[in-house]
Scaffold this active site. Structure first.
Site, short mmCIF file in Angstrom:
data_model
loop_
_atom_site.label_atom_id
_atom_site.label_comp_id
_atom_site.label_asym_id
_atom_site.label_seq_id
_atom_site.Cartn_x
_atom_site.Cartn_y
_atom_site.Cartn_z
N HIS A 194 -0.86 -1.42 -4.36
CA HIS A 194 -2.16 -1.15 -3.74
C HIS A 194 -2.30 0.35 -3.54
CE1 HIS A 194 -5.70 -2.35 -1.35
NE2 HIS A 194 -5.39 -1.33 -0.57
N HIS A 207 -7.98 0.62 -4.54
CA HIS A 207 -8.97 0.42 -3.47
C HIS A 207 -9.72 1.74 -3.27
CE1 HIS A 207 -9.54 -0.47 1.13
NE2 HIS A 207 -10.68 -0.42 0.48
N GLY A 250 1.42 -1.82 4.17
CA GLY A 250 2.02 -0.50 3.97
C GLY A 250 3.15 -0.31 4.98
N GLY A 261 -9.07 3.90 6.43
CA GLY A 261 -8.82 5.34 6.57
C GLY A 261 -7.37 5.67 6.84
N PHE A 262 -6.69 4.76 7.55
CA PHE A 262 -5.31 5.09 7.92
C PHE A 262 -4.42 3.86 7.92
CE2 PHE A 262 -6.21 9.42 9.01
CZ PHE A 262 -7.56 9.40 9.38
N GLY A 263 -3.15 4.06 7.61
CA GLY A 263 -2.18 2.98 7.74
C GLY A 263 -1.72 2.90 9.18
N GLY A 264 -0.96 1.86 9.48
CA GLY A 264 -0.34 1.74 10.81
C GLY A 264 -1.27 1.34 11.93
N SER A 312 0.85 -1.20 0.00
CA SER A 312 0.00 0.00 0.00
C SER A 312 0.88 1.25 0.00
CB SER A 312 -0.88 0.01 1.26
OG SER A 312 -1.36 1.32 1.49
N MET A 362 -11.05 -6.24 4.94
CA MET A 362 -10.38 -5.22 5.75
C MET A 362 -10.13 -5.78 7.14
SD MET A 362 -9.90 -2.82 3.70
CE MET A 362 -9.15 -1.70 4.90
N ASP A 402 -6.21 -6.68 4.13
CA ASP A 402 -5.69 -5.31 4.08
C ASP A 402 -5.84 -4.63 5.44
OD1 ASP A 402 -6.69 -2.47 1.97
OD2 ASP A 402 -5.20 -2.66 3.54
N GLY A 403 -4.66 -4.40 6.07
CA GLY A 403 -4.71 -3.60 7.29
C GLY A 403 -3.98 -4.26 8.43
N GLY A 404 -2.83 -3.67 8.81
CA GLY A 404 -2.10 -4.18 9.97
C GLY A 404 -1.36 -5.48 9.73
N MET A 423 -12.02 3.91 -1.52
CA MET A 423 -12.75 4.19 -0.28
C MET A 423 -13.43 5.54 -0.46
SD MET A 423 -9.82 2.80 2.32
CE MET A 423 -8.54 2.93 1.06
N MET A 469 -8.94 7.73 -1.04
CA MET A 469 -9.84 8.12 0.05
C MET A 469 -10.41 9.52 -0.22
SD MET A 469 -7.56 6.88 3.27
CE MET A 469 -6.89 5.22 3.33
N ASP A 479 -4.50 3.29 -2.24
CA ASP A 479 -5.64 3.61 -1.36
C ASP A 479 -6.21 4.98 -1.71
OD1 ASP A 479 -3.98 1.87 1.21
OD2 ASP A 479 -5.93 1.36 0.36
C1 DX5 Z 1 -6.44 1.49 5.23
C2 DX5 Z 1 -5.87 1.04 3.91
C3 DX5 Z 1 -4.81 -0.04 4.04
C4 DX5 Z 1 -3.67 0.40 4.84
C5 DX5 Z 1 -2.68 -0.70 5.02
O1 DX5 Z 1 -7.63 2.16 4.99
O2 DX5 Z 1 -6.90 0.48 3.12
O3 DX5 Z 1 -4.36 -0.40 2.73
O4 DX5 Z 1 -3.07 1.48 4.20
O5 DX5 Z 1 -1.62 -0.12 5.67
P1 DX5 Z 1 -0.92 -0.83 6.91
O6 DX5 Z 1 -0.25 -2.04 6.32
O7 DX5 Z 1 0.04 0.19 7.43
O8 DX5 Z 1 -2.01 -1.18 7.88
ZN ZN Z 2 -6.41 -0.48 1.07
#
Ligand code: DX5
Ligand code: ZN
Length: 219
Positions: free
Chosen positions: A34, A67, A198, A143-146, A9, A138, A176-178, A69, A38, A36
């Protein structure tokens, strides 16, 4: 058994160097990128849109796993297709007619992805599965990475894998996510064959992208 693919991502990339970051991912062995998208409405964050995607895709030879969103999403599908998206993933809650939006993506000869938020049930898409190429599970609220991985979503992955084999379908299951080096094995064992990451890819091991992608693939 489907081949495990990595879709980094770019939400965690250096946005002032996006073109170079994408090149690093491609050279580092990413299977796809990927992206994202938003809109600050469907999710409380705002990132990039078609003009930036078009510019990035020009210098990249691997697929863009986009993706969306965003909501409403239907009227923007064509713009992301024109910008170079290869996989267009939408959220069922973002369209008033999921079937129509799926058919729109297919009419543009793009792969259809549908994303389920942690609280969204498979029932919402069960009648559309035969038209879907990829289901994006998901494991964080978008909405956010990390953010922290939500293991409870793995039940949905297992359930989808079971449905896929019972109905002899072939959709990909992306998560996708974490995702990190500890939980990626659980995700793969549950049935995910495409891992989005990401933070782990861009920030682990002093940002050694190639090493991080290989570590995720080797689990
Ligand atoms: C969150 C995104 C994910 C996210 C993954 O809304 O859809 O793609 O960026 O990032 P990490 O791997 O940092 O959770
Ligand atoms: Zn994503």
């Amino acid at each position: 058994m489907k081949k495990i693919q990595i879709s980094p991502s770019i939400l965690s990339a250096d946005f002032s160097q996006l073109g170079n970051e994408i090149k690093r991912l491609e050279e580092g062995g990413a299977d796809m990128i990927h992206v994202d998208v938003m809109d600050g409405h469907f999710v409380p964050n705002l990132t990039i849109g078609p003009p930036v995607i078009k510019a990035l895709k020009k210098n990249c030879s691997i697929k863009f796993d986009v993706h969306l969103m965003i909501s409403p999403v239907h009227k923007y599908i064509e713009a992301y297709s024109d910008a170079g998206a290869d996989i267009i993933t939408i959220h069922p809650e973002a369209t008033d007619d999921l079937e129509k939006s799926i058919l729109k993506i297919k009419s543009l000869n793009k792969k259809v992805g549908v994303s389920l938020n942690p609280k969204t049930k498979i029932d919402l898409i069960i009648n559309h599965l035969e038209k879907i190429d990829l289901i994006l599970i998901m494991s964080v609220n978008p909405g956010f990475g990390g953010q922290k991985f939500m293991p409870e979503v793995l039940d949905k992955v297992r359930h989808l894998k079971k449905i896929r084999s019972e109905k002899n379908m072939s959709f990909d299951i992306e998560i996708d996510g974490g995702i990190n080096f500890d939980n990626c094995k659980l995700a793969i064992e549950a049935g995910a064959n495409i891992l989005v990451s990401g933070t782990t890819i861009f920030k682990s091991n002093n940002g050694d992208i190639k090493k991080n992608i290989n570590l995720l693939k080797s689990k």
